[in-house]
Design a protein around this motif. Structure first.
Motif, mmCIF file in Angstrom:
data_model
loop_
_atom_site.group_PDB
_atom_site.id
_atom_site.type_symbol
_atom_site.label_atom_id
_atom_site.label_comp_id
_atom_site.label_asym_id
_atom_site.label_seq_id
_atom_site.Cartn_x
_atom_site.Cartn_y
_atom_site.Cartn_z
ATOM 1 N N UNK A 118 0.783 -1.238 0.000
ATOM 2 C CA UNK A 118 0.000 0.000 0.000
ATOM 3 C C UNK A 118 0.812 1.284 0.000
ATOM 4 N N UNK A 119 2.141 1.172 -0.006
ATOM 5 C CA UNK A 119 2.957 2.387 -0.029
ATOM 6 C C UNK A 119 4.016 2.252 -1.118
ATOM 7 N N UNK A 120 4.506 3.370 -1.560
ATOM 8 C CA UNK A 120 5.556 3.389 -2.578
ATOM 9 C C UNK A 120 6.921 3.379 -1.906
ATOM 10 N N UNK A 121 7.729 2.369 -2.264
ATOM 11 C CA UNK A 121 9.051 2.211 -1.649
ATOM 12 C C UNK A 121 10.112 2.911 -2.487
ATOM 13 N N UNK A 122 11.353 2.834 -2.006
ATOM 14 C CA UNK A 122 12.519 3.407 -2.665
ATOM 15 C C UNK A 122 12.366 4.917 -2.858
ATOM 16 N N UNK A 123 12.800 5.697 -1.879
ATOM 17 C CA UNK A 123 12.755 7.154 -2.057
ATOM 18 C C UNK A 123 13.680 7.590 -3.187
ATOM 19 N N UNK A 124 13.186 8.476 -4.030
ATOM 20 C CA UNK A 124 13.965 8.998 -5.153
ATOM 21 C C UNK A 124 14.038 10.513 -5.018
ATOM 22 N N UNK A 125 15.211 11.045 -5.304
ATOM 23 C CA UNK A 125 15.423 12.497 -5.260
ATOM 24 C C UNK A 125 16.107 12.948 -6.539
ATOM 25 N N UNK A 126 15.670 14.075 -7.064
ATOM 26 C CA UNK A 126 16.364 14.708 -8.183
ATOM 27 C C UNK A 126 17.276 15.786 -7.604
ATOM 28 N N UNK A 127 18.557 15.485 -7.590
ATOM 29 C CA UNK A 127 19.521 16.396 -6.973
ATOM 30 C C UNK A 127 19.745 17.613 -7.861
ATOM 31 N N UNK A 128 19.691 18.791 -7.246
ATOM 32 C CA UNK A 128 19.749 20.052 -7.988
ATOM 33 C C UNK A 128 21.176 20.375 -8.440
ATOM 34 N N UNK A 129 21.289 21.057 -9.576
ATOM 35 C CA UNK A 129 22.596 21.599 -9.967
ATOM 36 C C UNK A 129 22.850 22.910 -9.200
ATOM 37 N N UNK A 130 24.086 23.380 -9.242
ATOM 38 C CA UNK A 130 24.461 24.633 -8.571
ATOM 39 C C UNK A 130 24.709 25.716 -9.618
ATOM 40 N N UNK A 131 24.413 26.923 -9.263
ATOM 41 C CA UNK A 131 24.720 28.072 -10.124
ATOM 42 C C UNK A 131 25.654 29.001 -9.363
ATOM 43 N N UNK A 132 26.671 29.482 -10.041
ATOM 44 C CA UNK A 132 27.628 30.417 -9.449
ATOM 45 C C UNK A 132 27.594 31.689 -10.280
ATOM 46 N N UNK A 133 27.090 32.783 -9.681
ATOM 47 C CA UNK A 133 26.950 34.055 -10.381
ATOM 48 C C UNK A 133 28.111 34.980 -10.061
#
Length: 401
Positions: free
Chosen positions: A325-340
């Motif tokens: 009844x639950x969704x396993x395996x947490x998934x994350x989209x890791x963000x890129x970095x910006x340097x101004x």
């Protein structure tokens, strides 16, 4: 002989009667504003045709002569002059300030003016008031100097932007900004202050304090691993793990959370519930999406995810599976970095291995960038290292001064 004697007595009687009938002004002397009777005119008794002269009091000047004459027991005006306050020259202006009349209506004897400094300036003279005297204006011309503020001492964790090179005073309106370069610290207080009137900063200087997260109250049917003994607060980076106290229950939510910036946990705390045979729609993935999708899935079925361009999947497997009844395996989209360029200029740094560019530099999660100080500046004692790594959209910048 008899008639001659009678005539003599009549003449003597007439002379005595005329003398006793002579007019005398016995009442009070006339009152003239801001004037007094001259010493030469003062008498014990004033007879017919006597004249009284007046002179002006101290600080006043005559506008015409003033005199009265005794006529038939009354004082009659002969010359109707007046006494006017002695005038002063126009007051001197003071640099960076102005004056206004404080007492009186004109620049004459007894009038008082008050000096006020313009915005951004403060009075350094003891007296800000001048009075019109006989010899001219009293006191020295007040002086207004620019308002300045002395920076307060800060702890070694705070980075201050806007301080002078010699740590001297800052003038009225100058702004200072504060930051905590270490992600394990958070700013307590106002992030900026301004030099205000009176040579005082409009707010106290802030401090950098340890980031701490509070543990939630006891969760029903959930065991929490990682809470320190006798301590309900945990510092930046502290991890908590969760498991169901009943082995037949299913953990809904993340099995691990991390104390992150601003004292917030990386995810909400999970709950434990009895298992179910079906799962609802796949959960939303921040900065990502599913490849297809249905409203319901049986236990054991999977759905594929993908991240937006520039983001990295963590873990590399792009599938979530319905389990009890639950969704396993947490998934994350890791963000890129910006340097101004702007924050780099503020921190007095530049790229070490890249030529100066005027565009934004992007770095994916896990990439490293090495910086160096600009010009003759040197790394601050509280700065992070020159070589920094992009961690889920966050790259700490070193600081040079």
């Amino acid at each position: 002989m008899k008639s001659s004697l009678t005539l003599l007595c009549l003449v003597v009687w007439m002379n005595v009667d005329a003398s006793s009938a002579q007019t005398v002004c016995s009442g009070p002397l006339p009152s003239v504003p801001d004037a007094r009777v001259t010493e030469e005119s003062i008498k014990n008794e004033y007879k017919e045709d006597d004249i009284v002269l007046f002179s002006c009091n101290f600080g006043f000047v005559p506008a015409g002569r003033i005199s009265y004459q005794c006529k038939k027991n009354k004082w009659v005006v002969v010359r109707s002059g007046k006494c006017k306050p002695r005038p002063c020259e126009l007051p001197d202006e003071t640099a960076n300030g102005h004056y206004s009349i404080h007492v009186g209506d004109d620049f004459v004897f007894g009038a008082t003016i008050k000096y006020t400094c313009n915005d951004g300036y403060q009075m350094v003279s003891k007296m800000d008031i001048r009075t019109c005297m006989v010899a001219g204006w009293s006191n020295h011309l007040p002086i207004c100097e620019v308002v300045s503020c002395v920076p307060e001492a800060t702890d070694g964790r705070v980075v201050v932007s806007g301080l002078p090179d010699d740590d001297g005073v800052r003038q009225y309106g100058h702004e200072l900004k504060f930051s905590c370069p270490n992600p394990a610290h958070q700013l307590k207080g106002n992030p900026q202050v301004v030099c205000a009137a009176g040579g005082m900063w409009n707010n106290h200087f802030p401090t950098c304090e340890d980031v701490t997260c509070e543990a939630a109250e006891k969760i029903k049917n959930v065991n929490v691993i990682g809470i320190p003994q006798n301590n309900n607060t945990m510092k930046y980076g502290h991890r908590l793990q969760f498991e169901c106290s009943n082995s037949k229950h299913v953990l809904k939510g993340e099995s691990e959370v991390v104390c992150s910036t601003n004292g917030q946990w990386s995810h909400s705390f999970p709950i434990c519930e009895e298992p179910k045979d079906f799962c609802g729609p796949p959960p939303h993935l921040m900065n990502g999406d599913t490849k297809g999708g249905r409203e319901s899935y049986r236990s054991g079925e999977s759905v594929q995810y993908m991240c937006q361009k520039g983001y990295q999947m963590d873990p590399p497997s792009a599938y979530k599976t319905c389990h009890d009844g639950i969704w396993t395996r947490p998934i994350t989209c890791l963000k890129p970095c910006t340097v101004d360029e702007e924050p780099m200029n503020t921190q007095n740094i530049q790229f070490k291995y890249l030529r100066k560019i005027k565009i934004t530099l992007y770095a994916t999660h896990g990439d490293h960038i090495t910086f160096k100080c600009t010009g003759h500046s040197r790394m601050s004692p509280v700065s992070v290292d020159f070589r920094q790594q992009c961690i889920n959209g966050v790259m700490n910048l070193p600081y040079c001064q």
